[in-house]
Design a protein around this motif. Sequence first.
Motif, PDB file in Angstrom:
ATOM      1  N   TYR A   1      -9.700   3.979   1.845  1.00 28.10           N
ATOM      2  CA  TYR A   1      -9.935   2.725   1.107  1.00 28.10           C
ATOM      3  C   TYR A   1     -10.009   3.053  -0.376  1.00 28.10           C
ATOM      4  N   THR A   2      -9.370   2.216  -1.204  1.00 29.97           N
ATOM      5  CA  THR A   2      -9.398   2.421  -2.655  1.00 29.97           C
ATOM      6  C   THR A   2      -9.756   1.126  -3.364  1.00 29.97           C
ATOM      7  N   ASP A   3     -10.742   1.199  -4.230  1.00 27.22           N
ATOM      8  CA  ASP A   3     -11.138   0.069  -5.077  1.00 27.22           C
ATOM      9  C   ASP A   3     -10.185   0.011  -6.264  1.00 27.22           C
ATOM     10  N   PHE A   4      -9.425  -1.094  -6.370  1.00 23.89           N
ATOM     11  CA  PHE A   4      -8.428  -1.215  -7.430  1.00 23.89           C
ATOM     12  C   PHE A   4      -8.835  -2.214  -8.491  1.00 23.89           C
ATOM     13  N   GLY A   5     -10.119  -2.314  -8.755  1.00 22.85           N
ATOM     14  CA  GLY A   5     -10.600  -3.120  -9.868  1.00 22.85           C
ATOM     15  C   GLY A   5     -10.260  -4.588  -9.738  1.00 22.85           C
ATOM     16  N   SER A   6      -9.548  -5.127 -10.722  1.00 23.86           N
ATOM     17  CA  SER A   6      -9.206  -6.548 -10.749  1.00 23.86           C
ATOM     18  C   SER A   6      -8.212  -6.940  -9.661  1.00 23.86           C
ATOM     19  N   PHE A   7      -7.537  -5.963  -9.097  1.00 26.67           N
ATOM     20  CA  PHE A   7      -6.562  -6.251  -8.053  1.00 26.67           C
ATOM     21  C   PHE A   7      -7.216  -6.158  -6.676  1.00 26.67           C
ATOM     22  N   SER A   8      -6.451  -6.449  -5.646  1.00 22.61           N
ATOM     23  CA  SER A   8      -6.986  -6.365  -4.295  1.00 22.61           C
ATOM     24  C   SER A   8      -7.200  -4.916  -3.894  1.00 22.61           C
ATOM     25  N   ASP A   9      -8.129  -4.689  -2.972  1.00 20.06           N
ATOM     26  CA  ASP A   9      -8.400  -3.347  -2.485  1.00 20.06           C
ATOM     27  C   ASP A   9      -7.202  -2.813  -1.704  1.00 20.06           C
ATOM     28  N   ILE A  10      -7.072  -1.497  -1.692  1.00 20.71           N
ATOM     29  CA  ILE A  10      -5.943  -0.849  -1.039  1.00 20.71           C
ATOM     30  C   ILE A  10      -6.425  -0.130   0.214  1.00 20.71           C
ATOM     31  N   HIS A  11      -5.695  -0.302   1.318  1.00 20.07           N
ATOM     32  CA  HIS A  11      -6.020   0.347   2.579  1.00 20.07           C
ATOM     33  C   HIS A  11      -4.809   1.182   3.018  1.00 20.07           C
ATOM     34  N   GLN A  12      -5.076   2.397   3.417  1.00 18.02           N
ATOM     35  CA  GLN A  12      -3.999   3.284   3.863  1.00 18.02           C
ATOM     36  C   GLN A  12      -4.387   3.958   5.177  1.00 18.02           C
TER      37      GLN A  12
ATOM     38  N   SER B   1       2.451   7.946   6.948  1.00 19.82           N
ATOM     39  CA  SER B   1       1.431   7.109   6.303  1.00 19.82           C
ATOM     40  C   SER B   1       2.024   5.750   5.970  1.00 19.82           C
ATOM     41  N   TYR B   2       1.142   4.766   5.927  1.00 16.69           N
ATOM     42  CA  TYR B   2       1.562   3.413   5.532  1.00 16.69           C
ATOM     43  C   TYR B   2       0.449   2.790   4.705  1.00 16.69           C
ATOM     44  N   VAL B   3       0.833   2.124   3.594  1.00 17.83           N
ATOM     45  CA  VAL B   3      -0.148   1.495   2.729  1.00 17.83           C
ATOM     46  C   VAL B   3       0.370   0.144   2.267  1.00 17.83           C
ATOM     47  N   ASN B   4      -0.482  -0.874   2.381  1.00 16.00           N
ATOM     48  CA  ASN B   4      -0.211  -2.176   1.761  1.00 16.00           C
ATOM     49  C   ASN B   4      -0.616  -2.063   0.297  1.00 16.00           C
ATOM     50  N   TRP B   5       0.379  -2.058  -0.589  1.00 14.40           N
ATOM     51  CA  TRP B   5       0.129  -1.823  -1.999  1.00 14.40           C
ATOM     52  C   TRP B   5      -0.137  -3.144  -2.707  1.00 14.40           C
TER      53      TRP B   5
ATOM     54  N   GLU C   1       1.441  -7.672  -2.541  1.00 16.22           N
ATOM     55  CA  GLU C   1       2.206  -7.814  -1.302  1.00 16.22           C
ATOM     56  C   GLU C   1       3.386  -6.844  -1.198  1.00 16.22           C
ATOM     57  N   THR C   2       3.294  -5.706  -1.854  1.00 10.92           N
ATOM     58  CA  THR C   2       4.288  -4.659  -1.677  1.00 10.92           C
ATOM     59  C   THR C   2       3.753  -3.644  -0.656  1.00 10.92           C
ATOM     60  N   SER C   3       4.586  -2.713  -0.249  1.00  8.03           N
ATOM     61  CA  SER C   3       4.166  -1.720   0.734  1.00  8.03           C
ATOM     62  C   SER C   3       4.890  -0.406   0.481  1.00  8.03           C
ATOM     63  N   VAL C   4       4.269   0.669   0.959  1.00 11.00           N
ATOM     64  CA  VAL C   4       4.862   1.998   0.837  1.00 11.00           C
ATOM     65  C   VAL C   4       4.695   2.724   2.160  1.00 11.00           C
ATOM     66  N   ALA C   5       5.756   3.363   2.624  1.00 14.77           N
ATOM     67  CA  ALA C   5       5.721   4.168   3.842  1.00 14.77           C
ATOM     68  C   ALA C   5       6.116   5.590   3.500  1.00 14.77           C
ATOM     69  N   TYR C   6       5.544   6.539   4.230  1.00  9.88           N
ATOM     70  CA  TYR C   6       5.807   7.956   3.971  1.00  9.88           C
ATOM     71  C   TYR C   6       5.909   8.711   5.287  1.00  9.88           C
ATOM     72  N   ALA C   7       6.832   9.639   5.353  1.00  5.72           N
ATOM     73  CA  ALA C   7       6.951  10.539   6.495  1.00  5.72           C
ATOM     74  C   ALA C   7       7.279  11.924   5.983  1.00  5.72           C
ATOM     75  N   GLY C   8       6.581  12.933   6.496  1.00  2.46           N
ATOM     76  CA  GLY C   8       6.821  14.307   6.093  1.00  2.46           C
ATOM     77  C   GLY C   8       6.739  15.233   7.285  1.00  2.46           C
ATOM     78  N   VAL C   9       7.492  16.306   7.246  1.00  2.00           N
ATOM     79  CA  VAL C   9       7.477  17.295   8.314  1.00  2.00           C
ATOM     80  C   VAL C   9       7.500  18.687   7.711  1.00  2.00           C
ATOM     81  N   ALA C  10       6.760  19.597   8.304  1.00  2.00           N
ATOM     82  CA  ALA C  10       6.739  21.000   7.890  1.00  2.00           C
ATOM     83  C   ALA C  10       7.044  21.856   9.111  1.00  2.00           C
ATOM     84  N   ILE C  11       8.003  22.764   8.966  1.00  2.00           N
ATOM     85  CA  ILE C  11       8.435  23.609  10.065  1.00  2.00           C
ATOM     86  C   ILE C  11       8.252  25.074   9.671  1.00  2.00           C
ATOM     87  N   ASP C  12       7.498  25.811  10.497  1.00  2.00           N
ATOM     88  CA  ASP C  12       7.258  27.223  10.247  1.00  2.00           C
ATOM     89  C   ASP C  12       8.466  28.039  10.704  1.00  2.00           C
TER      90      ASP C  12
END
Length: 335
Positions: free
Chosen positions: A317-328, A79-83, A86-97
């Motif tokens: 999409y997330t409405d963040f009120g007074s701040f800019s909207d968040i897209h992931q 996953s990737y999100v522009n927070w 002008e910050t950002s967050v990246a995520y990677a996860g794996v599940a192995i049976d």
Amino acid sequence: MIKNFRIYFLIAGLLTANFKYGQGVNYVGTSSANFLKIGLGAKTVGIAESDLTLAEDASSFYWNPATISRIGSNSLAISYVNWLVETSVAYAGVAIDLDYVTAGLEVSYFSSGDIEETTLLEQKGTGRYFSTNDFSIGLGVARNLTDRFSVGVKIKYINENLSSVSASAIAFDVGSVFVTSFLNDMKIGIALSNFGGSMKFNGQDLLVSHVVPGSPTNKEIPAVLETKSWDIPLFFKIGLSTEIFKVDNFAMQSSYTLTDARDFQPRHNIGTSLKFLDNFTIRGGYRFNYDEVTFSAGAGAKVNLENLGQIQFDYAYTDFGSFSDIHQISLAINF
């Protein structure tokens, strides 16, 4: 089954009571590693972070470690999100049976980008830049104890870096999923997140020179600024989810989660997803008792490829009120 169900809720009630009434003071604004509060995974964010039982890909490991044993296959999710600001967050996860258990591994990374340095003397900028970069690495296992009850545990290393100072801590997440035999097999999820130590900054920026009082030569001696330790954000969550109805190729599912935390008042999250033809999903949800963030919405699609497995694309999409909207955006492969 009824006996197990009562025991399950008794344990949940005791945990909630101890967690809530152990707070004798107001801890608002006292947590470190606040990047751990950012929702990751477009599926869950699209329903306003309201489902602790969702088990469609490896991103659910972020919310409740018990869920990955219910995916039914190996899974890789990113996953990737522009927070905010002008910050950002990246995520990677794996599940192995692994047959006996399901193993999970995840990495989340927060970056501020370049920040121009200012000082009291040079408030328009020194021409130098610094950044803050935080990350968390988690490793855990989950197992289905029965066809209706799953448990999971995760240990993670948390690190924060600000310019040339850093802090780190070890924490645990524990969770469970219980599938009832009523209300269309309603699921109950419980998760305790970030149970661990505190963080204290150390590093080069804390090395200073101190002028000895009364010295005729203004003699300077080296010194080290001492910082305080701050707890990481501790969450206790309990949630419900169930399928409201299903007609032919159309299904509707709703979910609710209550979050109690060390440094804010209890919060409520509700969400709904509509699934078409088993391949397309529309999501929406709302958060209550938050400062700014409220509404979220999203959509997803999945395709089956013979050589790669099932590929899932999701957007939130997330409405963040007074701040800019968040897209992931998120991508998952189940194989």
